[in-house]
Design a protein around this motif. Structure first.
Motif, short mmCIF file in Angstrom:
data_model
loop_
_atom_site.label_atom_id
_atom_site.label_comp_id
_atom_site.label_asym_id
_atom_site.label_seq_id
_atom_site.Cartn_x
_atom_site.Cartn_y
_atom_site.Cartn_z
N CYS A 1 -13.56 40.52 -24.42
CA CYS A 1 -12.97 39.69 -25.48
C CYS A 1 -11.72 40.40 -25.99
O CYS A 1 -11.75 41.10 -27.01
N SER A 2 -10.63 40.21 -25.28
CA SER A 2 -9.37 40.88 -25.62
C SER A 2 -8.21 39.98 -25.22
O SER A 2 -8.39 38.98 -24.53
N SER A 3 -7.02 40.37 -25.66
CA SER A 3 -5.82 39.56 -25.44
C SER A 3 -4.75 40.39 -24.76
O SER A 3 -4.59 41.58 -25.07
N TYR A 4 -4.00 39.75 -23.84
CA TYR A 4 -3.00 40.45 -23.05
C TYR A 4 -1.71 39.65 -22.96
O TYR A 4 -1.71 38.42 -23.11
N ARG A 5 -0.64 40.35 -22.68
CA ARG A 5 0.61 39.68 -22.36
C ARG A 5 0.46 38.98 -21.01
O ARG A 5 -0.12 39.53 -20.07
N ARG A 6 0.99 37.79 -20.90
CA ARG A 6 0.92 37.06 -19.63
C ARG A 6 1.62 37.85 -18.52
O ARG A 6 1.16 37.88 -17.38
N SER A 7 2.72 38.51 -18.85
CA SER A 7 3.46 39.28 -17.85
C SER A 7 2.61 40.41 -17.28
O SER A 7 2.73 40.76 -16.10
N VAL A 8 1.73 41.01 -18.10
CA VAL A 8 0.85 42.08 -17.62
C VAL A 8 -0.18 41.52 -16.65
O VAL A 8 -0.50 42.12 -15.62
N LEU A 9 -0.70 40.33 -16.97
CA LEU A 9 -1.72 39.73 -16.11
C LEU A 9 -1.15 39.21 -14.80
O LEU A 9 -1.90 38.99 -13.84
N GLU A 10 0.14 39.02 -14.75
CA GLU A 10 0.76 38.64 -13.48
C GLU A 10 0.83 39.84 -12.54
O GLU A 10 0.87 39.68 -11.32
N GLN A 11 0.80 41.03 -13.09
CA GLN A 11 0.82 42.24 -12.28
C GLN A 11 -0.58 42.79 -12.04
O GLN A 11 -0.89 43.28 -10.95
N HIS A 12 -1.42 42.69 -13.07
CA HIS A 12 -2.79 43.21 -12.98
C HIS A 12 -3.77 42.04 -13.13
O HIS A 12 -3.88 41.46 -14.21
N ARG A 13 -4.45 41.71 -12.05
CA ARG A 13 -5.44 40.64 -12.09
C ARG A 13 -6.84 41.23 -12.06
O ARG A 13 -7.05 42.40 -11.70
#
Length: 329
Positions: free
Chosen positions: A190-202
């Motif tokens: 249950c956490s929140s991330y930058r979309r740009s980070v999730l495009e690099q780290h899936r």
């Protein structure tokens, strides 16, 4: 639906399986958040057929005027990693902040706004979590804490990832905490991330089924690139649903195997491998000394996991290039 909310800058992703009643309570708390209508929700459902129909009905019952949503029936094998990745892929391109929450939580007022504010004002922060309130299990004794520290099962510092693969959480409440943002090496699901980070780290889809440690694996990778923090002003309650939860035998078997996988993926040194085995010894002692009536099943699962690790008889401990299609605990 999403076509009318393509300008949204943040969104919520919820993965679920066979928990329509729990999900209904979670969506209610999401809908009661400030500016909920500006924060689309993606529900990725891996339920069996009957529960999938009930889950779809729960989501659709809110109506677009109350809570903009996208319901997606996951067609492959249910897996937390795959479903979360699908949820991110379904988001409008305008979304820059992704909030992940479980299907059995209640978010407190101001939860999403507090987390979003951190990501909007702290450019070096890649992910942020809030405080997770859990059902009380009592405070461990000083002797137990010392033994856990001796076997590298815990640390005096919050938010640490230990060489044994064990962790200490920074997302637990601290009485009279006025410290502001807390730095951490990992975040829970249950956490929140930058979309740009999730495009690099899936999320690593080598983890299937229950996908144990997928949140630790993702956040620990991100930690090596960007800062992770906890915002104590954001709070949610984990109701800890009993539905689809692993029993003590399966849980301890999976934990032994998955923690070994995590160590081999993230730590190269001989000392970390030794720390893993030392931690296992401590876990075994803790299980056998426990007064929990389920300790026999837990011990049985632990020993099963130990045999699997020693024989490397598990897809996670073989060539990862071929293990992503395997079904796991």
């Amino acid at each position: 639906m999403f076509p009318e909310h393509t300008g949204a800058s943040e969104a919520v992703v919820i993965c679920t399986r066979n928990r329509p009643v729990d999900l209904a309570r979670t969506l209610k708390s999401v809908a009661e958040q400030c500016r909920a209508h500006d924060r689309p929700v993606v529900v990725v459902d891996g339920s069996d057929r009957d529960d999938a129909e009930r889950t779809a009905g729960v989501v659709q019952s809110w109506g677009d005027e109350e809570l903009p949503f996208s319901y997606h029936r996951h067609s492959g094998r249910p897996a937390g990693t795959r479903q979360r990745n699908v949820g991110v892929d379904l988001l409008p391109e305008t979304v820059r902040i992704v909030h992940f929450i479980d299907d059995d939580v209640t978010v407190h007022p101001g939860y999403f706004e507090a987390l979003s504010a951190v990501l909007r004002t702290e450019p070096n922060v890649g992910g942020v979590g809030g405080i997770v309130l859990e059902p009380s299990e009592g405070t461990p004794s000083t002797r137990r804490k010392r033994l856990q520290s001796l076997f590298l099962l815990r640390s005096a510092e919050d938010g640490r990832v230990l060489p044994s693969g064990c962790t200490t959480s920074a997302q637990q409440p601290i009485q009279n905490d006025t410290s502001g943002l807390r730095d951490t090496e990992w975040l829970n699901g249950c956490s929140s991330y930058r979309r740009s980070v999730l495009e690099q780290h899936r999320f690593d889809e080598v983890l299937t089924g229950y996908s144990m440690l997928e949140d630790l694996d993702l956040s620990y990778r991100i930690h090596h690139q960007m800062r992770l923090v906890v915002q104590p002003e954001a709070r949610l309650t984990h109701r800890r649903s009993s539905c689809r939860r692993l029993d003590p035998e399966r849980y301890n078997r999976a934990l032994t195997v998955h923690r070994r996988w995590f160590i081999e993926k993230h730590f190269d040194s001989v000392s970390s491998r030794l720390a893993y085995w030392w931690g296992l010894a401590g876990r075994f002692l803790a299980i056998t000394a426990s007064s929990d009536p389920r300790r026999i099943a837990a011990c049985r699962g632990f020993l099963q996991g130990l045999r699997v690790v020693l024989a490397r008889d598990h897809p996670l401990l073989s060539d990862r290039s071929t293990s992503s299609t395997a079904d796991q605990d």
